[in-house]
Design a protein around this motif. Sequence first.
Motif, short mmCIF file in Angstrom:
data_model
loop_
_atom_site.label_atom_id
_atom_site.label_comp_id
_atom_site.label_asym_id
_atom_site.label_seq_id
_atom_site.Cartn_x
_atom_site.Cartn_y
_atom_site.Cartn_z
N LEU A 117 -0.22 -3.96 1.93
CA LEU A 117 -0.65 -5.27 1.40
C LEU A 117 -1.48 -5.03 0.15
CD1 LEU A 117 -1.71 -6.99 4.77
CD2 LEU A 117 0.57 -6.87 3.69
N LEU A 118 -1.12 -5.70 -0.94
CA LEU A 118 -1.83 -5.53 -2.21
C LEU A 118 -2.81 -6.69 -2.39
CD1 LEU A 118 1.10 -4.42 -4.57
CD2 LEU A 118 -0.51 -2.99 -3.28
N PRO A 119 -3.83 -6.49 -3.22
CA PRO A 119 -4.75 -7.61 -3.49
C PRO A 119 -4.02 -8.73 -4.23
CG PRO A 119 -5.21 -5.76 -4.95
CD PRO A 119 -4.19 -5.28 -3.96
N LYS A 120 -4.62 -9.91 -4.23
CA LYS A 120 -4.02 -11.07 -4.89
C LYS A 120 -3.85 -10.80 -6.39
CE LYS A 120 -4.94 -16.06 -4.63
NZ LYS A 120 -5.01 -16.39 -6.04
N ASP A 121 -2.78 -11.29 -6.98
CA ASP A 121 -2.49 -11.14 -8.41
C ASP A 121 -2.73 -9.72 -8.93
OD1 ASP A 121 -1.80 -13.83 -8.64
OD2 ASP A 121 -3.91 -14.41 -8.94
N PRO A 122 -2.09 -8.76 -8.35
CA PRO A 122 -2.35 -7.38 -8.78
C PRO A 122 -1.70 -7.07 -10.13
CG PRO A 122 -0.54 -7.43 -7.22
CD PRO A 122 -1.04 -8.84 -7.32
N ASP A 123 -2.18 -6.02 -10.76
CA ASP A 123 -1.46 -5.43 -11.89
C ASP A 123 -0.39 -4.55 -11.24
OD1 ASP A 123 -0.52 -3.73 -13.83
OD2 ASP A 123 -2.47 -3.42 -14.78
N PHE A 124 0.81 -5.09 -11.13
CA PHE A 124 1.85 -4.40 -10.35
C PHE A 124 2.14 -2.99 -10.88
CE2 PHE A 124 3.17 -8.71 -8.80
CZ PHE A 124 3.07 -8.43 -7.44
N VAL A 125 2.23 -2.87 -12.19
CA VAL A 125 2.58 -1.56 -12.75
C VAL A 125 1.50 -0.54 -12.39
CG1 VAL A 125 2.89 -0.30 -14.93
CG2 VAL A 125 4.06 -2.48 -14.57
N ALA A 126 0.26 -0.94 -12.48
CA ALA A 126 -0.84 -0.01 -12.16
C ALA A 126 -0.87 0.33 -10.68
CB ALA A 126 -2.17 -0.63 -12.58
N MET A 127 -0.42 -0.59 -9.84
CA MET A 127 -0.46 -0.38 -8.39
C MET A 127 0.71 0.44 -7.87
SD MET A 127 -2.79 -1.39 -6.32
CE MET A 127 -4.36 -2.21 -6.52
N ALA A 128 1.82 0.46 -8.61
CA ALA A 128 3.03 1.11 -8.08
C ALA A 128 2.76 2.54 -7.60
CB ALA A 128 4.14 1.07 -9.14
N PRO A 129 2.10 3.40 -8.39
CA PRO A 129 1.94 4.79 -7.95
C PRO A 129 1.08 4.95 -6.70
CG PRO A 129 1.52 4.59 -10.30
CD PRO A 129 1.59 3.20 -9.75
N ILE A 130 0.32 3.94 -6.36
CA ILE A 130 -0.54 4.05 -5.18
C ILE A 130 0.33 4.13 -3.91
CG2 ILE A 130 -2.44 2.97 -3.86
CD1 ILE A 130 -3.14 4.04 -6.74
N ALA A 131 1.51 3.51 -3.95
CA ALA A 131 2.38 3.47 -2.77
C ALA A 131 2.81 4.85 -2.30
CB ALA A 131 3.62 2.61 -3.07
N CYS A 132 2.88 5.83 -3.23
CA CYS A 132 3.16 7.19 -2.77
C CYS A 132 2.12 8.17 -3.30
CB CYS A 132 4.57 7.66 -3.15
SG CYS A 132 4.82 9.37 -2.60
N ALA A 133 2.02 8.30 -4.64
CA ALA A 133 1.06 9.28 -5.19
C ALA A 133 -0.34 9.01 -4.66
CB ALA A 133 1.07 9.22 -6.72
N GLY A 134 -0.70 7.73 -4.55
CA GLY A 134 -2.04 7.37 -4.11
C GLY A 134 -2.29 7.74 -2.67
N VAL A 135 -1.47 7.23 -1.77
CA VAL A 135 -1.70 7.49 -0.34
C VAL A 135 -1.55 8.98 -0.04
CG1 VAL A 135 0.68 6.93 0.37
CG2 VAL A 135 -1.17 6.82 2.02
N THR A 136 -0.59 9.63 -0.68
CA THR A 136 -0.34 11.05 -0.39
C THR A 136 -1.54 11.92 -0.77
OG1 THR A 136 2.03 10.77 -0.73
CG2 THR A 136 1.17 13.01 -0.94
N THR A 137 -2.13 11.63 -1.91
CA THR A 137 -3.23 12.50 -2.34
C THR A 137 -4.55 12.09 -1.68
OG1 THR A 137 -3.58 11.19 -4.34
CG2 THR A 137 -2.14 13.11 -4.52
#
Length: 341
Positions: A137-157
Amino acid sequence: MARKMKAAVARGFGRPLAIEDVPVPEPGPGQVLVKVAACGVCHSDVHAVDGDWPLKPKIPFIPGHEGVGVVAELGPGVGRVREGDPVCVPWLHHACGTCEYCTTGWEPLCPGQTNTGYNVDGGYAEYVLAEAAFVGLLPKDPDFVAMAPIACAGVTTYKGVKETEARPGEWLIVSGVGGLGHVAVQYARAMALRVGAIDVADEKLELARSLGAEFAVNAHAGDAVAEVIERTGGGAHGVLATAASVASFTQAVAMARPRGTVALCGLPAGDFPTPIFDVVLKRITIRGSIVGNRQDLSEAVAFAASGQVKATVHSAPLEDVNDVFARLKAGEIDGRMALIP
Ligand code: NAD
Ligand code: ZN
Ligand code: ZN
């Protein structure tokens, strides 16, 4: 007639992806259809398309496990999200929920799991199917492009840093400052670790310093291991190996302090020599680390939402995917690339 969407499709290992019109999938029970705003390009997508790993993806398949966007349609029985909610669609598409791993917070080890952009179609498309229980779940009105890497690079690291068991004030070495490594530096800083970075490209070393690494060493220049041991006063408490390079693994182990832990995230095809004597006498722990569980994902997103972690992301149209893959293999991407369908 079935609705169509644009997608990048892998039709054979080592072949360029084809941009095609394919049917828009329909969400079944418990599933959602997500309209993709952006999808990060993880080096795992390159491994998938090249068939690098022992367990192969289905062919044909649509890669991509850093898709972000809004929920466009709900399948029957979905209560966790509503239409219009911003979400990310991570690597873990589904896990059984009842095995010994699923019931103890280790769902990335579930033997019954399915994986987005591997054996289930992923986010290199205008729409992607997801299990409502596994989207982030992402915060309201996210910066989608900035959030994309969190889905893998972010959680993995984020998970990988925790797996090194390095504690506040201790040293963490991030080996490989690519898509994973550049966010790893930030998670580690946010967790009050002291950070050093290793890469083979001077621009990546500069990026690591700008993100809070106290020092950055070129793996190929002089004796990088000796320099790390000197800078950390005896070796790193934790080492996070994120490079898609077999050679970097032996070097990562050599940088660990006695009693240190090396968490391996990078997944280049191959094996690496492990010096038994050093590992035994220094009581070093070497462990694999595979993405993170759903709670890790939610915490990784929270760090990004609060601004403590901000991925460096450049975007490109989906049609440029093959060029982006070539640049990623050549180590030419600064931070992460995101494809816009
Ligand atoms: P990337 O290509 O963006 O980054 C890799 C970085 O490693 C680059 O900056 C490159 O310059 C650097 N590098 C290359 N050779 C090196 C060396 N000898 N020493 C130090 N650095 C070196 O890739 P990425 O998307 O960050 O993914 C990295 C690896 O992690 C891939 O193998 C990918 O499959 C894997 N991965 C694993 C998990 C997991 O859950 N374990 C999750 C995502 C990705
Ligand atoms: Zn990934
Ligand atoms: Zn399970």
